[in-house]
Design a protein around this motif. Structure first.
Motif, short mmCIF file in Angstrom:
data_model
loop_
_atom_site.label_atom_id
_atom_site.label_comp_id
_atom_site.label_asym_id
_atom_site.label_seq_id
_atom_site.Cartn_x
_atom_site.Cartn_y
_atom_site.Cartn_z
N TYR A 27 0.84 -1.23 0.10
CA TYR A 27 0.18 0.16 -0.13
C TYR A 27 0.90 1.10 -0.10
CZ TYR A 27 -3.93 -3.03 1.18
OH TYR A 27 -5.19 -3.64 1.02
N HIS A 28 0.21 2.25 -0.57
CA HIS A 28 0.87 3.71 -0.24
C HIS A 28 0.11 4.14 1.31
CE1 HIS A 28 1.57 7.95 -0.62
NE2 HIS A 28 2.50 7.48 -1.38
N GLU A 29 1.20 5.00 1.70
CA GLU A 29 0.71 5.29 3.14
C GLU A 29 -0.68 6.10 3.27
OE1 GLU A 29 4.54 5.82 5.92
OE2 GLU A 29 3.97 7.67 4.67
N ASN A 30 -1.21 6.53 2.01
CA ASN A 30 -2.43 7.18 2.03
C ASN A 30 -3.57 6.00 1.92
OD1 ASN A 30 -2.35 6.17 -0.63
ND2 ASN A 30 -2.15 8.30 -1.68
N GLY A 31 -3.25 4.92 2.06
CA GLY A 31 -4.11 3.50 2.10
C GLY A 31 -4.54 3.29 0.94
N LYS A 32 -3.79 3.57 -0.36
CA LYS A 32 -4.38 3.05 -1.81
C LYS A 32 -3.21 2.11 -2.10
CE LYS A 32 -4.09 4.54 -6.74
NZ LYS A 32 -3.68 5.50 -7.69
N MET A 33 -3.85 0.84 -2.48
CA MET A 33 -3.22 -0.20 -2.96
C MET A 33 -2.39 -0.18 -3.99
SD MET A 33 -4.75 -4.07 -3.55
CE MET A 33 -5.57 -4.43 -2.22
N LEU A 34 -1.16 -0.65 -4.04
CA LEU A 34 -0.29 -0.42 -5.05
C LEU A 34 -0.29 -1.54 -5.88
CD1 LEU A 34 2.38 2.04 -3.71
CD2 LEU A 34 0.53 2.71 -4.93
N ILE A 35 -0.10 -2.65 -5.26
CA ILE A 35 0.01 -4.00 -5.81
C ILE A 35 -0.68 -4.91 -4.86
CG2 ILE A 35 1.67 -5.84 -6.78
CD1 ILE A 35 3.95 -4.09 -6.63
N SER A 36 -1.56 -5.73 -5.47
CA SER A 36 -2.37 -6.67 -4.58
C SER A 36 -1.90 -7.91 -4.26
CB SER A 36 -3.88 -6.76 -5.34
OG SER A 36 -3.60 -7.68 -6.53
N ASN A 37 -2.27 -8.73 -3.18
CA ASN A 37 -1.64 -10.09 -3.04
C ASN A 37 -2.26 -11.05 -4.08
OD1 ASN A 37 -4.57 -9.52 -1.75
ND2 ASN A 37 -4.02 -11.68 -1.14
N GLY A 38 -1.34 -11.91 -4.25
CA GLY A 38 -1.51 -12.96 -5.29
C GLY A 38 -0.79 -12.59 -6.65
N MET A 39 -0.43 -11.43 -6.78
CA MET A 39 0.28 -11.09 -7.99
C MET A 39 1.53 -11.59 -8.36
SD MET A 39 -0.55 -6.98 -9.07
CE MET A 39 0.32 -7.37 -10.63
N GLU A 40 2.00 -11.90 -9.49
CA GLU A 40 3.43 -12.53 -9.51
C GLU A 40 4.22 -11.40 -9.86
OE1 GLU A 40 5.70 -15.02 -13.16
OE2 GLU A 40 3.75 -15.57 -12.81
N LEU A 41 5.54 -11.48 -9.05
CA LEU A 41 6.35 -10.33 -9.22
C LEU A 41 7.09 -10.26 -10.39
CD1 LEU A 41 7.99 -10.40 -5.61
CD2 LEU A 41 6.20 -8.92 -6.38
N THR A 42 7.51 -9.20 -10.97
CA THR A 42 8.77 -8.89 -12.01
C THR A 42 9.69 -8.25 -11.58
OG1 THR A 42 7.41 -6.70 -12.79
CG2 THR A 42 6.56 -8.84 -13.46
N ASP A 43 11.03 -8.11 -12.38
CA ASP A 43 11.98 -7.63 -11.82
C ASP A 43 11.64 -6.02 -12.05
OD1 ASP A 43 13.44 -9.81 -11.89
OD2 ASP A 43 14.12 -9.52 -14.25
N ARG A 44 10.81 -5.67 -12.60
CA ARG A 44 10.26 -4.13 -12.73
C ARG A 44 9.63 -3.73 -11.48
NH1 ARG A 44 5.24 -1.81 -14.17
NH2 ARG A 44 5.72 0.62 -14.73
N PHE A 45 8.85 -4.63 -11.14
CA PHE A 45 8.06 -4.41 -9.80
C PHE A 45 9.04 -4.26 -8.65
CE2 PHE A 45 3.65 -5.83 -11.11
CZ PHE A 45 3.17 -4.72 -11.02
N ILE A 46 10.03 -5.18 -8.57
CA ILE A 46 10.89 -5.40 -7.60
C ILE A 46 11.70 -4.05 -7.50
CG2 ILE A 46 12.81 -6.79 -6.60
CD1 ILE A 46 11.57 -9.27 -8.03
N ASN A 47 12.36 -3.83 -8.49
CA ASN A 47 13.35 -2.44 -8.76
C ASN A 47 12.67 -1.43 -8.21
OD1 ASN A 47 15.21 -4.11 -9.57
ND2 ASN A 47 14.97 -3.77 -11.61
N ARG A 48 11.28 -1.01 -8.64
CA ARG A 48 10.54 0.09 -8.39
C ARG A 48 10.31 0.33 -7.00
NH1 ARG A 48 9.83 5.16 -9.17
NH2 ARG A 48 7.63 5.84 -9.17
#
Length: 369
Positions: A27-48
């Motif tokens: 989540y972002h600290e404002n409460g907005k979900m950025l990545i949901s559970n169950g998603m497959e990680l990618t190198d782009r997500f991890i680096n970000r």
């Protein structure tokens, strides 16, 4: 959102790999979900996520499909409180401290959130583990102020302080760095080493914060002293006044440990975050120098230094994952072993209680599988 989440292992962002499945939403600290559970990680997500200061992720893993992770503070309460801190701090920054706090935020809402957190800590005196909160942060100052409040309030509860005193110290923690809002941003956010002149300016935040808070009718005067004294050290080498030992107010002595611990375990642009056990060792090395010994000892009894879900290697050569705390001995958790002494996968898992197996030690935390 449910308070409890299961079926996951805590993995350093540096050990995360493409193809892993996220077990707990980010989540972002404002409460907005950025990545949901169950998603497959990618190198782009991890680096970000790494660039945005996320240090660990919960990953789905059948080895830990029955582990239950309790959040120290419920998601909604944490988000609401940090949003209030953010609103207050941004308003103070915009008006340059020239208006009363009560003009910039509803103090009654502020008080209610603090009292709800205190009640929660008083009613459930479990181990504090803030790594369960996986958030992308807008500003270090917001989350740091919140985390210091949680650590310090938990210690104040453990010490048996009455509710009104815990409230005073909690307010002081939330506002302890308020003086930084009136410092030059180029110094406050400088990624490199500060010059002596710049550090002298940074140190002024204790005086500025005290002057801001002591004039507020709605803020306890002792909370203002938290802002004033939180950088004093037990041996007298701190600032702004070089107070020593019991000359330092008890609130500031308690708060100093949580302040440094959170700073050490948070990712910064100029250094990698320490793991809780690494930060605790550094704090122990500063006992009777920076910190009062009794406070350090109490802190170690209250704060999780080996978070549930983290992978560890033992002195036996075996590898496992922390699955539970021993409330009476939290630095000796229960470990589920899944790799043997030679690194082989075990056909059947076993568990070891380190509070009973005293000859076995954790030699590596956040071990790479």
């Amino acid at each position: 959102m449910s308070k409890r989440t299961a079926k996951m292992r805590l993995v350093s962002i540096y050990n995360c790999r493409s193809g892993m499945i996220l077990g707990k939403a980010v989540y972002h600290e404002n409460g907005k979900m950025l990545i949901s559970n169950g998603m497959e990680l990618t190198d782009r997500f991890i680096n970000r996520l790494n660039e945005q200061g996320v240090t660990h992720l919960y990953i789905l893993d059948p080895l830990t499909d029955d582990i239950v992770i309790d959040e120290t503070i419920p998601f909604e309460l944490r988000t609401r409180t940090i949003q209030m801190i953010q609103t207050l701090f941004k308003n103070i920054h915009e008006v340059k401290g020239k208006r009363k706090l009560s003009d910039l935020i509803r103090i009654s809402d502020f008080q209610k959130s603090i009292q709800n957190i205190i009640s929660l800590l008083q009613s459930n005196k479990r181990v504090v583990d803030l790594l369960t909160h996986i958030h992308v942060k807008d500003n270090y100052l917001f989350s740091h102020s919140f985390n210091v409040m949680i650590y310090t309030s938990a210690l104040a509860v453990e010490k048996g302080l009455p509710s009104e005193k815990i409230y005073e110290i909690a307010v002081g923690c939330l506002l302890h760095d308020i003086g930084k809002l009136l410092l030059p941003e180029e110094i406050l956010h400088k990624p490199g080493r500060l010059t002596n002149e710049e550090f002298a300016q940074i140190k002024e935040h204790t005086n500025i914060g005290f002057e801001l808070l002591r004039k507020e009718w709605d803020i306890p005067l002792l909370a203002a002293h938290c802002a004033f004294q939180h950088h004093e050290k037990w041996d007298g080498t701190g600032y702004p006044r070089g107070l020593k030992g019991e000359e330092i107010h008890p609130y500031a002595r308690i708060m100093a440990v949580g302040d440094v611990f959170d700073a050490l375990t948070t990712h910064r642009v100029y250094r990698r975050a320490m793991l809780p056990h690494e930060a605790m060792e550094l704090i122990f090395s500063e006992t009777n120098l920076h910190f009062e010994q009794g406070i350090v000892e109490l802190f170690r009894k209250k704060i999780a230094i080996y978070p549930i879900g983290v992978t560890v290697k033992l002195s036996t050569g075996e590898t496992g994952v922390v699955v539970a705390y021993n409330q009476h001995c939290i630095d000796r958790p229960i470990i589920r072993i899944f790799k043997g002494e030679s690194g082989e996968d075990l056909k059947s898992l076993k568990e070891i209680d380190l509070s009973k197996e005293l000859s076995v030690m954790i030699v590596e935390c956040d071990a790479i599988l």
